[in-house]
Design an enzyme around this catalytic site. Structure first.
Site, short mmCIF file in Angstrom:
data_model
loop_
_atom_site.label_atom_id
_atom_site.label_comp_id
_atom_site.label_asym_id
_atom_site.label_seq_id
_atom_site.Cartn_x
_atom_site.Cartn_y
_atom_site.Cartn_z
N ASP A 51 0.82 -1.15 0.09
CA ASP A 51 0.08 0.00 0.13
C ASP A 51 0.78 1.23 -0.01
O ASP A 51 2.21 1.20 0.22
CB ASP A 51 -1.13 0.11 1.31
CG ASP A 51 -1.96 -1.16 1.18
OD1 ASP A 51 -2.33 -1.42 0.00
OD2 ASP A 51 -2.37 -1.50 2.34
N TYR A 109 6.91 -9.94 7.37
CA TYR A 109 6.81 -8.64 7.36
C TYR A 109 7.31 -8.09 8.72
O TYR A 109 7.35 -8.90 9.60
CB TYR A 109 5.18 -8.06 7.44
CG TYR A 109 4.59 -8.25 6.04
CD1 TYR A 109 4.77 -6.87 5.25
CD2 TYR A 109 3.82 -9.27 5.66
CE1 TYR A 109 3.91 -6.90 3.92
CE2 TYR A 109 3.43 -9.52 4.34
CZ TYR A 109 3.23 -8.10 3.55
OH TYR A 109 2.74 -8.26 2.19
#
Length: 244
Positions: A51, A109
């Site tokens: 994003d 992540y």
């Protein structure tokens, strides 16, 4: 010939990875250079899409080409053409049936948080969370996520995927000199899932929410965890493949 590229980028000034008309994106920046080289449009296929504001330390994409260059030459040419916030780490020649996205076995992540006073030098690179955090409470909240669960509660309300079952293989928090870093590894993640998980864990660590992870998972209700942690603290750290 299928070319596989490993990249890093600072996502602060990008509107995400995926191409968007009239917006600066990682994909659009790379495809623009490939078009210059090929004199025609070349589509890149990424291991995942980040994003706006999210960073990548280790991400892959592939593209097909008729230009026969050795990997080191591809790396040199692409790096020379990239802006300062994109780095080509490595280039290799992949099998014709390899796919950056569909052959990925998992992702890791990392989410970076700093506490205390605001630091302008971390702007866009870490999330400022100016509260005292109890690491034992955060670990208590994190532990039940390990395993296979329906993560409806911890995904964006905008997620259109019907099957929201995912497997988390590791979820850890470490204390840093100025805050905390969370690392999470799984077979796949829903839209905003890592950021929603982080927001929940931070609220538990702050003491404004009691760790109740299994019940939160069972609820399958996004409204019980309304917050999403900011994009700036999130990094795609590694994409896992069987043969890479």
């Amino acid at each position: 010939m299928r070319v596989l590229v490993n990249i890093s980028y600072n996502g602060r000034d990008f509107s995400g990875f995926q191409y968007q008309h009239d917006y600066r994106t990682v994909q659009g920046t790379i495809e623009k250079q490939l078009k210059r080289m090929h004199k025609t449009f070349v589509r890149i296929h990424a291991s995942s899409r980040t994003d706006a504001g999210v960073h990548a330390l280790n991400q892959y994409f592939h593209f097909d080409t008729e230009i026969d260059l050795p990997p080191e030459k591809w790396k040199f040419i692409l790096n020379r053409a990239m802006p300062k916030d994109i780095l080509i780490n490595d280039v290799s020649i992949a099998a014709d049936d390899f796919h950056s996205r569909f052959d990925a076995k998992g992702k890791t992540y990392r989410y970076k948080v700093y506490t205390g006073e605001k630091n302008p030098f971390y702007d866009g690179l870490k999330t400022h969370y100016p509260y005292k955090l109890d690491i034992s409470k955060m670990k208590e909240a994190m532990a039940p996520f390990i395993g296979t669960h329906d993560f409806t509660t911890f995904s964006s309300a905008k997620a259109e995927i019907t099957n929201k079952v995912r497997t988390i293989t590791a979820f850890e928090v470490t204390e840093t000199p100025d805050g905390y870093e969370f690392t999470i590894t799984g077979t796949g993640f829903l839209y905003n899932m890592v950021r929603v998980l982080t927001a929940y864990v931070l609220e538990c660590g702050r003491g404004i929410r009691t760790p109740d992870t299994l019940n939160m998972i069972a609820a399958k209700d996004r409204t019980v965890i309304p917050k999403t942690a900011p994009a700036e603290g999130l990094y795609l750290e590694k994409v896992w493949y069987e043969k890479l």
